[in-house]
Motif scaffolding. Structure first.
Motif, PDB file in Angstrom:
ATOM      1  N   GLY A 156       0.637  -1.110  -0.068  1.00 13.83           N
ATOM      2  CA  GLY A 156      -0.119  -0.022  -0.111  1.00 13.83           C
ATOM      3  C   GLY A 156       0.810   1.207   0.050  1.00 13.83           C
ATOM      4  O   GLY A 156       1.820   1.319  -0.172  1.00 13.83           O
ATOM      5  N   ARG A 157       0.287   2.393   0.100  1.00 13.22           N
ATOM      6  CA  ARG A 157       0.724   3.718   0.257  1.00 13.22           C
ATOM      7  C   ARG A 157       0.592   4.369   1.454  1.00 13.22           C
ATOM      8  O   ARG A 157      -0.485   4.265   1.958  1.00 13.22           O
ATOM      9  N   THR A 158       1.692   4.916   2.034  1.00  4.69           N
ATOM     10  CA  THR A 158       1.772   5.721   3.263  1.00  4.69           C
ATOM     11  C   THR A 158       1.131   7.241   2.950  1.00  4.69           C
ATOM     12  O   THR A 158       1.180   7.444   1.744  1.00  4.69           O
ATOM     13  N   ALA A 159       0.963   8.129   3.944  1.00  2.00           N
ATOM     14  CA  ALA A 159       0.447   9.171   3.803  1.00  2.00           C
ATOM     15  C   ALA A 159       1.404  10.072   2.976  1.00  2.00           C
ATOM     16  O   ALA A 159       0.970  11.004   2.347  1.00  2.00           O
ATOM     17  N   ASP A 160       2.906   9.953   3.021  1.00  2.00           N
ATOM     18  CA  ASP A 160       3.671  10.658   2.429  1.00  2.00           C
ATOM     19  C   ASP A 160       4.197  10.074   1.023  1.00  2.00           C
ATOM     20  O   ASP A 160       5.084  10.482   0.502  1.00  2.00           O
ATOM     21  N   GLY A 161       3.099   8.990   0.538  1.00  2.00           N
ATOM     22  CA  GLY A 161       3.302   8.626  -0.850  1.00  2.00           C
ATOM     23  C   GLY A 161       4.447   7.282  -1.070  1.00  2.00           C
ATOM     24  O   GLY A 161       4.705   6.900  -2.144  1.00  2.00           O
ATOM     25  N   ARG A 162       4.851   6.812  -0.130  1.00  2.00           N
ATOM     26  CA  ARG A 162       5.848   5.746  -0.316  1.00  2.00           C
ATOM     27  C   ARG A 162       5.038   4.535  -0.214  1.00  2.00           C
ATOM     28  O   ARG A 162       4.178   4.196   0.334  1.00  2.00           O
ATOM     29  N   ARG A 163       5.503   3.594  -1.270  1.00  2.00           N
ATOM     30  CA  ARG A 163       4.895   2.318  -1.486  1.00  2.00           C
ATOM     31  C   ARG A 163       5.412   1.374  -0.719  1.00  2.00           C
ATOM     32  O   ARG A 163       6.902   0.914  -0.823  1.00  2.00           O
ATOM     33  N   VAL A 164       4.974   0.550   0.108  1.00  2.00           N
ATOM     34  CA  VAL A 164       5.490  -0.338   1.176  1.00  2.00           C
ATOM     35  C   VAL A 164       4.568  -1.482   0.907  1.00  2.00           C
ATOM     36  O   VAL A 164       3.459  -1.770   0.744  1.00  2.00           O
ATOM     37  N   MET A 165       5.323  -2.734   1.646  1.00  2.00           N
ATOM     38  CA  MET A 165       4.674  -3.801   2.170  1.00  2.00           C
ATOM     39  C   MET A 165       4.971  -3.939   3.518  1.00  2.00           C
ATOM     40  O   MET A 165       5.951  -3.899   4.133  1.00  2.00           O
ATOM     41  N   GLY A 166       4.083  -5.081   3.745  1.00  4.22           N
ATOM     42  CA  GLY A 166       4.435  -5.362   5.423  1.00  4.22           C
ATOM     43  C   GLY A 166       3.166  -6.436   5.876  1.00  4.22           C
ATOM     44  O   GLY A 166       2.186  -6.362   5.364  1.00  4.22           O
ATOM     45  N   PHE A 167       3.583  -6.986   7.310  1.00  4.31           N
ATOM     46  CA  PHE A 167       2.527  -7.812   7.763  1.00  4.31           C
ATOM     47  C   PHE A 167       1.595  -6.722   8.394  1.00  4.31           C
ATOM     48  O   PHE A 167       1.914  -5.622   8.929  1.00  4.31           O
ATOM     49  N   ALA A 168       0.303  -7.007   8.264  1.00  5.04           N
ATOM     50  CA  ALA A 168      -0.845  -6.246   8.955  1.00  5.04           C
ATOM     51  C   ALA A 168      -2.066  -7.260   9.484  1.00  5.04           C
ATOM     52  O   ALA A 168      -2.354  -8.203   8.670  1.00  5.04           O
ATOM     53  N   GLN A 169      -2.279  -6.674  10.466  1.00  2.00           N
ATOM     54  CA  GLN A 169      -3.664  -7.330  11.122  1.00  2.00           C
ATOM     55  C   GLN A 169      -5.010  -6.689  10.294  1.00  2.00           C
ATOM     56  O   GLN A 169      -4.786  -5.721   9.792  1.00  2.00           O
ATOM     57  N   GLU A 170      -5.996  -7.491  10.148  1.00  2.00           N
ATOM     58  CA  GLU A 170      -7.105  -6.957   9.325  1.00  2.00           C
ATOM     59  C   GLU A 170      -6.918  -6.468   8.035  1.00  2.00           C
ATOM     60  O   GLU A 170      -7.171  -5.429   7.603  1.00  2.00           O
ATOM     61  N   ALA A 171      -6.174  -7.368   7.062  1.00  2.00           N
ATOM     62  CA  ALA A 171      -5.537  -6.804   5.851  1.00  2.00           C
ATOM     63  C   ALA A 171      -6.769  -6.877   4.582  1.00  2.00           C
ATOM     64  O   ALA A 171      -6.704  -6.194   3.733  1.00  2.00           O
TER      65      ALA A 171
END
Length: 310
Positions: A66-81
């Motif tokens: 996904g995209r962070t608020a500052d525009g970075r494209r990232v991935m990672g582990f997340a609950q409730e994905a």
């Protein structure tokens, strides 16, 4: 935000669309607008209530790009994905030209394949590796990484001729049926009459028992799941002693708290960008069709990584 919510335990039909408040990240956490969420077999088990049992209602899923608020494209582990927004811990930046599905294939499946070969099987150069369900999410990456890590021969098992052709295309030296009957004989035939040094199995049941018979002296059988749904077979310690073989288990979720477990992710990304690792995307489904994605996964109608797009 939009989510797919499990209203009770059961099959994929228990997932329904819902609107819930946006999650609020705690210090050290990152809120992202979800580009894609990964689909895993563990999600099927969680819906059933047989894995990490969670009282309904709940939102399944454990990984996003996904995209962070500052525009970075990232991935990672997340609950409730399974959602249009998610909170990620320790996000890893993703190259703009790498597809979301390919990226997510490296997170759970890629790290699992890496640790199955390196940490659990402790593969040595020149050894023969057999990968069961080699066209699947973990399997198709394990085939390629085994070659990358110096395996002398890589053999994949798959349920159909089409899947076996794919396994060969991914770099396996041979591809055979994964049926329990005649398993050890097929492996030996594909390996020049010899048993295998390493077998990776996530099928379980009778296939696990058959795979045990296909392991060479001082070889290792690594189990990391039971997609067949069959009860686990007991392992006779005397048999292991007599044949000088080992059985190990691996679960990525149980090792994420350990130092360095996610460090290979950067190497996996680099290998993919360089074209030396080819993560497969088996399908992209709208978020609202999460149930269909899980049905297809559970029925073994897919190959590679499945993703949901909000």
């Amino acid at each position: 935000m939009r989510v797919m919510q499990a209203i009770r335990h059961g099959g994929p039909e228990v997932l329904v669309p819902a609107e819930v408040p946006d999650p609020v990240p705690a210090p050290g956490e990152t809120l992202v607008d979800v580009e894609a969420a990964g689909v895993n077999f563990a999600d099927v088990k969680r819906l059933e209530g047989s894995y990490q049992a969670t009282p309904p209602p709940f939102v399944p899923g454990s990984e996003v790009v996904g995209r962070t608020a500052d525009g970075r494209r990232v991935m990672g582990f997340a609950q409730e994905a399974y959602a249009s927004k998610a909170i990620v811990k320790q996000p890893v930046e993703v190259p703009e030209d790498l597809g979301a599905g390919e990226s997510l294939a490296l997170l759970v499946q890629g790290l699992s394949a890496w640790h199955l070969l390196r940490s659990a099987a402790r593969l040595s150069p020149g050894e023969t590796v057999v990968v069961n369900a080699a066209a699947g999410g973990v399997g198709h990456l394990a085939v390629q990484l085994a070659r990358e890590f110096g395996a002398g021969r890589v053999i994949g098992t798959a349920s159909t001729a089409e899947k076996r052709a794919l396994v060969l295309e991914l770099g396996a030296d041979a591809a055979v049926s994964g049926e329990a009957d005649g398993y050890a004989e097929r492996v030996a035939e594909a390996n020049g009459g010899r048993a295998a040094d390493v077998v990776l199995d996530a099928v379980g049941g009778p296939v696990f028992e058959a795979a045990l018979a296909a392991v060479a002296p001082f070889g290792r059988l690594v189990t990391y799941g039971s997609s067949s749904g069959q009860p686990p077979a007991p392992v006779d310690p005397g048999l292991l002693t007599q044949r000088n073989i080992a059985v190990a288990g691996y679960w990525l979720g149980g090792s994420l708290h350990l130092p360095g477990v996610t460090e290979p992710l950067r190497d996996l990304l680099d290998l993919t960008v360089a074209g030396r690792l080819r993560p497969l995307v088996g399908g992209a489904y709208p978020l609202t069709e999460a149930g269909r994605a899980l049905e297809d996964l559970a029925a073994r109608r897919t190959t590679g990584k499945l993703v949901l797009r909000p």
